[in-house]
Design an enzyme around this catalytic site. Structure first.
Site, PDB file in Angstrom:
ATOM      1  N   GLY A 147     -24.509  -3.996  28.134  1.00 13.78           N
ATOM      2  CA  GLY A 147     -23.192  -4.373  28.477  1.00 13.78           C
ATOM      3  C   GLY A 147     -22.556  -2.961  28.931  1.00 13.78           C
ATOM      4  N   GLU A 207     -27.384   5.195  23.259  1.00 13.04           N
ATOM      5  CA  GLU A 207     -27.273   5.696  24.548  1.00 13.04           C
ATOM      6  C   GLU A 207     -28.649   5.781  24.824  1.00 13.04           C
ATOM      7  OE1 GLU A 207     -24.428   6.408  25.888  1.00 13.04           O
ATOM      8  OE2 GLU A 207     -23.254   6.332  24.023  1.00 13.04           O
ATOM      9  N   CYS A 267     -11.241  -6.689  31.327  1.00 12.20           N
ATOM     10  CA  CYS A 267     -11.275  -6.000  32.724  1.00 12.20           C
ATOM     11  C   CYS A 267      -9.883  -5.211  32.744  1.00 12.20           C
ATOM     12  CB  CYS A 267     -11.041  -7.036  33.883  1.00 12.20           C
ATOM     13  SG  CYS A 267     -10.715  -6.102  35.538  1.00 12.20           S
TER      14      CYS A 267
HETATM   15  C1  LIG Z   1     -21.124   4.026  33.762  1.00 10.51           C
HETATM   16  C2  LIG Z   1     -21.575   5.559  33.487  1.00 10.51           C
HETATM   17  C3  LIG Z   1     -21.669   5.970  32.273  1.00 10.51           C
HETATM   18  N1  LIG Z   1     -22.082   7.271  32.027  1.00 10.51           N
HETATM   19  C4  LIG Z   1     -22.104   7.673  30.654  1.00 10.51           C
HETATM   20  C5  LIG Z   1     -20.597   7.781  30.282  1.00 10.51           C
HETATM   21  C6  LIG Z   1     -20.742   7.829  28.675  1.00 10.51           C
HETATM   22  O1  LIG Z   1     -20.799   9.277  28.273  1.00 10.51           O
HETATM   23  C7  LIG Z   1     -22.069   6.975  28.478  1.00 10.51           C
HETATM   24  C8  LIG Z   1     -21.718   5.446  28.119  1.00 10.51           C
HETATM   25  O2  LIG Z   1     -21.142   5.790  26.795  1.00 10.51           O
HETATM   26  P1  LIG Z   1     -20.654   4.296  25.908  1.00 10.51           P
HETATM   27  O3  LIG Z   1     -21.305   4.503  24.773  1.00 10.51           O
HETATM   28  O4  LIG Z   1     -21.421   3.033  26.752  1.00 10.51           O
HETATM   29  O5  LIG Z   1     -19.266   4.032  26.033  1.00 10.51           O
HETATM   30  O6  LIG Z   1     -22.923   7.077  29.773  1.00 10.51           O
HETATM   31  C9  LIG Z   1     -22.873   7.936  33.085  1.00 10.51           C
HETATM   32  O7  LIG Z   1     -23.154   8.951  32.641  1.00 10.51           O
HETATM   33  N2  LIG Z   1     -23.069   7.252  34.403  1.00 10.51           N
HETATM   34  C10 LIG Z   1     -22.352   6.100  34.670  1.00 10.51           C
HETATM   35  O8  LIG Z   1     -22.670   5.402  35.643  1.00 10.51           O
END
Ligand SMILES: Cc1cn([C@H]2C[C@H](O)[C@@H](COP(=O)(O)O)O2)c(=O)[nH]c1=O
Ligand SMILES: Nc1ncnc2c1ncn2[C@@H]1O[C@H](COP(=O)(O)OP(=O)(O)O)[C@@H](O)[C@H]1O
Length: 208
Positions: A24, A102, A157
């Site tokens: 998600g 992650e 959203c």
């Molecule tokens: C969309 C997106 C996210 N990231 C990084 C940003 C956060 O550090 C993690 C996701 O953390 P969460 O536990 O899902 O809140 O991913 C990224 O590097 N690149 C992207 O496009």
């Protein structure tokens, strides 16, 4: 089949491994769901090892942490192949379940899951399947054919405040085009399909 049915099954007879995906957009509750499942498994008396990518240092280097501040100690790794040597053989054998957060940042995810599954371990992994452009992120999708369950969460959203958000958009993507960029609500917001498409069209209009 609900996830809890699998959890009960493993407690009764541990004949096979299992692989479960939680995905998600950001802020949709993936880490919260992962930690809830860990608690369920532990309540059944199963041994869970918590792991996350060391790339995610936002809240802590050695804890899995939700955006609401719920946390559990974990191993932080660059690659999942570090886990066996970190745990040692005896502890590896004792572990029933690996809970991985992650997962989009872990390049050897498919290899680790295949190996752990063949040793009758259960793997529950949480992560982003898509990036801020809605392109495939990391190796999560490679595992779909092997998953017992796939759970896709949604958030609210941030743009229309009405529809459920199924995507993550980057605030000011023109300043940072790299796929990986660690950040929180300063860098990202959750959007529904309609608002995502509208913002893309707007960006195209600005470029012309
Ligand atoms: C969309 C997106 C996210 N990231 C990084 C940003 C956060 O550090 C993690 C996701 O953390 P969460 O536990 O899902 O809140 O991913 C990224 O590097 N690149 C992207 O496009
Ligand atoms: N900027 C934000 N936007 C949306 N939710 C947020 C924000 N900051 C904190 N939250 C909280 O984060 C919770 C989800 O946290 P978490 O389980 O860590 O999500 P995920 O792992 O999917 O990023 C939400 O239920 C919400 O209460």
């Amino acid at each position: 089949m609900k996830y809890t049915d699998f959890a009960q099954g493993l407690n009764i007879s541990k004949n096979t491994g299992e692989i479960h995906l939680i995905t998600g957009p950001m802020f949709s509750g993936k880490t919260t769901e992962l930690l809830e499942r860990v608690s369920q498994e532990e309540a059944l008396g199963l041994v869970v090892s918590l792991v996350k990518s060391f790339e995610d240092f936002r809240y802590s280097c050695d804890h899995i942490v939700t955006h609401d501040g719920i946390l559990r100690t974990c191993f932080s790794v660059a690659k999942l192949n570090e886990i066996r040597s970190t745990l040692g053989d005896a502890e590896w054998r004792r572990v029933d379940i690996f809970a991985i957060d992650e997962a989009q940042f872990l390049p050897d995810l498919p290899r680790f899951c295949a190996a752990a599954d063949s040793e009758k371990k259960k793997i529950i992994f949480a992560g982003l399947e898509g990036d801020f452009r809605r392109e495939q992120f990391g190796k999560l999708l490679d595992l779909l054919p092997l998953c017992d369950s796939i759970f896709k969460l949604s958030a609210k959203c941030c743009s229309c405040n009405i529809r459920p958000a199924t995507f993550t958009s980057r605030i000011s993507p023109e300043n940072n085009t790299a796929q990986q960029c660690i950040g929180g609500s300063d860098t990202y917001q959750t959007v529904c399909r309609s608002c995502f498409v509208r913002s893309k069209l707007f960006a195209l209009y600005l470029v012309k």
